[in-house]
Motif scaffolding. Sequence first.
Motif, short mmCIF file in Angstrom:
data_model
loop_
_atom_site.label_atom_id
_atom_site.label_comp_id
_atom_site.label_asym_id
_atom_site.label_seq_id
_atom_site.Cartn_x
_atom_site.Cartn_y
_atom_site.Cartn_z
N THR A 1 54.35 137.50 36.48
CA THR A 1 55.02 138.04 37.96
C THR A 1 53.70 138.69 38.66
O THR A 1 52.92 139.51 38.17
CB THR A 1 55.94 139.20 37.99
OG1 THR A 1 56.94 138.54 37.00
CG2 THR A 1 56.56 139.40 39.04
N ILE A 2 53.59 137.94 39.93
CA ILE A 2 52.43 138.68 40.81
C ILE A 2 53.00 139.24 42.04
O ILE A 2 54.04 138.45 42.65
CB ILE A 2 51.31 137.44 41.06
CG1 ILE A 2 50.71 136.96 39.84
CG2 ILE A 2 50.29 138.06 42.01
CD1 ILE A 2 50.23 135.79 40.00
N ARG A 3 52.66 140.24 42.57
CA ARG A 3 53.50 140.92 43.81
C ARG A 3 52.34 141.56 44.66
O ARG A 3 51.42 142.20 44.47
CB ARG A 3 54.48 141.92 43.29
CG ARG A 3 55.03 142.72 44.42
CD ARG A 3 55.86 143.70 44.37
NE ARG A 3 55.43 144.88 43.76
CZ ARG A 3 56.12 145.80 43.14
NH1 ARG A 3 57.14 145.90 43.05
NH2 ARG A 3 55.41 146.87 42.42
N THR A 4 52.55 141.24 46.07
CA THR A 4 51.57 141.82 47.09
C THR A 4 52.01 143.37 47.33
O THR A 4 53.00 143.75 46.97
CB THR A 4 51.75 140.97 48.39
OG1 THR A 4 53.08 141.24 48.88
CG2 THR A 4 51.46 139.47 48.28
N ASP A 5 51.33 143.78 48.14
CA ASP A 5 51.69 145.23 48.59
C ASP A 5 52.76 145.06 49.67
O ASP A 5 53.03 144.01 50.13
CB ASP A 5 50.34 145.79 49.16
CG ASP A 5 50.34 147.49 49.32
OD1 ASP A 5 51.33 147.86 48.88
OD2 ASP A 5 49.51 147.82 49.84
N ALA A 6 53.32 146.13 50.17
CA ALA A 6 54.21 146.09 51.11
C ALA A 6 53.81 145.92 52.49
O ALA A 6 52.90 146.64 52.85
CB ALA A 6 55.22 147.37 51.04
N PHE A 7 54.64 145.31 53.37
CA PHE A 7 54.24 145.06 54.75
C PHE A 7 55.65 144.75 55.65
O PHE A 7 56.54 144.35 55.32
CB PHE A 7 53.49 143.49 54.92
CG PHE A 7 52.22 143.48 54.53
CD1 PHE A 7 51.15 143.66 54.96
CD2 PHE A 7 51.99 143.18 52.97
CE1 PHE A 7 49.59 143.24 54.45
CE2 PHE A 7 50.77 142.83 52.46
CZ PHE A 7 49.58 142.92 52.95
N TYR A 8 55.19 145.35 56.64
CA TYR A 8 56.36 145.33 57.88
C TYR A 8 56.60 143.87 58.27
O TYR A 8 55.71 143.21 58.62
CB TYR A 8 56.09 146.32 58.96
CG TYR A 8 57.04 146.13 60.14
CD1 TYR A 8 58.48 146.78 59.75
CD2 TYR A 8 56.85 145.54 61.30
CE1 TYR A 8 59.53 146.67 60.68
CE2 TYR A 8 57.94 145.54 62.11
CZ TYR A 8 59.14 145.95 61.91
OH TYR A 8 60.15 145.77 62.80
#
Length: 187
Positions: free
Chosen positions: A126-133
């Motif tokens: 599982t690969i996840r990015t940082d949070a973005f608006y």
Amino acid sequence: MSSCKDWEDGEPPAVITCEYDSQETISFINFGLKVPEYTGQFFDMAFGINYASSDRTIYFLTEVLETKGNQAPENVADAEIRFITDGDNCVNTGKFNFQAGDPEVGATSIVAPAPSTRWTGDVKITIRTDAFYSEHDNTAITVTWIKQENNPDNIIEGNLNGQKMPYRMDPQAVIIPTPIYGGGTLN
């Protein structure tokens, strides 16, 4: 009647617990991390994605982990490797997380702890990015790619399609869609 496996009277053989004191390299070849549409301009600008382009792809694992979002107080980007054993040789699910700057993460590979005993089962990544608006959703989002397979060569080949996920700093929080109507009026 008989089963597919040999059956003997007496105690079944003891299954040992998997010990994660070895290492395996999970390699990504001929791959790209496909970004879904409508992630928002902040996301697209951070990853250098031209919204009008049909090639919405990230090619490096390190870029996913190191690119900072604009919605979280700290980096929530990570890569997770999970060994899901089927219990035939050893039992225990090993779960390992990697963040930006971890030396085990390369541009197209991850060196992860692995069972030193012979094991069978699946590897889940599982690969996840940082949070973005995201102005399209009027909320914070991350993009997640998941791949699970039984691959004895530890090679992930081909593109992975990402999913846009809402991000909540407080997992107990309830996301209320906007606009909110109460008593027939817009609040």
